[in-house]
Design an enzyme around this catalytic site. Structure first.
Site, PDB file in Angstrom:
ATOM      1  N   PRO A  86       0.818  -1.224   0.000  1.00  7.77           N
ATOM      2  CA  PRO A  86       0.000   0.000   0.000  1.00  7.77           C
ATOM      3  C   PRO A  86       0.849   1.271   0.000  1.00  7.77           C
ATOM      4  CG  PRO A  86      -0.172  -1.162   2.116  1.00  7.77           C
ATOM      5  CD  PRO A  86       0.608  -2.043   1.194  1.00  7.77           C
ATOM      6  N   GLU A 113       2.939  -6.333   9.053  1.00  6.72           N
ATOM      7  CA  GLU A 113       3.026  -4.873   9.126  1.00  6.72           C
ATOM      8  C   GLU A 113       3.839  -4.280   7.984  1.00  6.72           C
ATOM      9  OE1 GLU A 113       1.538  -2.437  11.124  1.00  6.72           O
ATOM     10  OE2 GLU A 113       0.334  -4.258  11.333  1.00  6.72           O
ATOM     11  N   ASP A 166     -11.053  -0.040 -23.946  1.00  6.51           N
ATOM     12  CA  ASP A 166     -11.226   0.001 -22.500  1.00  6.51           C
ATOM     13  C   ASP A 166     -11.421   1.388 -21.938  1.00  6.51           C
ATOM     14  OD1 ASP A 166     -10.925  -2.601 -22.023  1.00  6.51           O
ATOM     15  OD2 ASP A 166      -8.811  -2.493 -21.482  1.00  6.51           O
TER      16      ASP A 166
HETATM   17  N1  ADE Z   1      -1.071  -4.916   0.345  1.00  4.12           N
HETATM   18  C1  ADE Z   1      -2.007  -4.452   1.188  1.00  4.12           C
HETATM   19  N2  ADE Z   1      -2.732  -3.468   0.641  1.00  4.12           N
HETATM   20  C2  ADE Z   1      -2.237  -3.295  -0.624  1.00  4.12           C
HETATM   21  C3  ADE Z   1      -2.563  -2.424  -1.692  1.00  4.12           C
HETATM   22  N3  ADE Z   1      -3.532  -1.503  -1.600  1.00  4.12           N
HETATM   23  N4  ADE Z   1      -1.853  -2.528  -2.821  1.00  4.12           N
HETATM   24  C4  ADE Z   1      -0.855  -3.438  -2.933  1.00  4.12           C
HETATM   25  N5  ADE Z   1      -0.501  -4.280  -1.960  1.00  4.12           N
HETATM   26  C5  ADE Z   1      -1.185  -4.216  -0.810  1.00  4.12           C
END
Ligand code: ADE
Length: 222
Positions: A86, A113, A166
């Site tokens: 993320p 984490e 697309d």
């Molecule tokens: N792992 C946890 N959340 C994620 C996300 N939004 N994108 C990529 N990997 C992740």
């Protein structure tokens, strides 16, 4: 294209990437997909892949040794190593298109984490996030990433045009689509679509695409 996914949860990736178009891509040789369990690269009796964070704090951090061992055993000179996290650059159609031109992707899935930052600094070529939300597991993100990339490899979609049409390619969302019946519960299909007039249909689609983009994704029009 060859893709190697390295994850603690191979089964999360297996089913969604072995159906339908992803299945056909592998059968016809467009995609060579390998899904690996990171624990196969541990060397201790208990197959430990994580440890407590230096400096304290909650949760566990993925250890660097098995990750380096896995990637170094799988990558080749032309490979690109992607870390799903993320904290990564946000994935979009442009990035999917770039990735679809690669010969070999090694996709690393984070968990817990986080992941020891030496992986980011010295091993991965890019960190990618599939969106501004946190999943329990990078394997779910890897499935999304691989699906979006593989469908853009030439020959994977039955009709090459469908990748070109697309949403996002022209900076607009796709126009609405209708199929039979022409009337359903009293709701009728827009007459222009039944007219056979291709110029009028194209103009109608353009207008609807702009309206839909303005309503749902005004950021794309900026
Ligand atoms: N792992 C946890 N959340 C994620 C996300 N939004 N994108 C990529 N990997 C992740």
């Amino acid at each position: 294209m060859r893709i190697d996914i390295i994850t603690l949860f191979p089964e999360i990736c297996r089913a969604p990437l072995s159906e339908s178009i992803m299945k056909r891509a592998q059968e016809n040789g467009a995609l060579e997909l390998r899904i690996h369990n990171l624990r196969d690269w541990t060397t201790d009796k208990h197959h430990v892949v994580d440890d407590a964070p230096f400096g304290g704090g909650q949760g566990m951090v993925m250890k660097p040794e098995p990750i380096f061992a896995a990637v170094e055993s799988l990558r080749r000179p032309n490979s690109v190593t992607i870390l799903m996290t993320p904290q990564g650059k946000r994935f979009d159609q442009t990035l999917a298109n770039e990735m679809s031109k690669q010969q070999h992707l090694v996709v690393l899935c984070g968990h817990y984490e986080g992941i020891d930052h030496r992986v980011v600094e010295h091993l991965a070529n890019a960190e990618i996030s599939i969106g501004d939300y946190v999943l329990t597991n990078g394997a779910i993100a890897a499935v999304v990433f691989v699906d979006a990339v593989v469908r853009l490899i030439p020959g994977v979609l039955g009709d090459d045009q469908s990748a070109i049409d697309d949403s996002f390619r022209g900076g607009l969302l796709e126009a609405p689509q209708y199929t039979r019946p022409a009337e359903f519960r009293g709701w009728t299909v827009p007459k222009v679509l039944l007219s056979g007039n291709h110029a009028q249909i194209a103009a109608w689609r353009k207008e609807k695409a702009v309206r839909r983009t303005r309503e749902n994704r005004p950021d794309l029009l900026k």
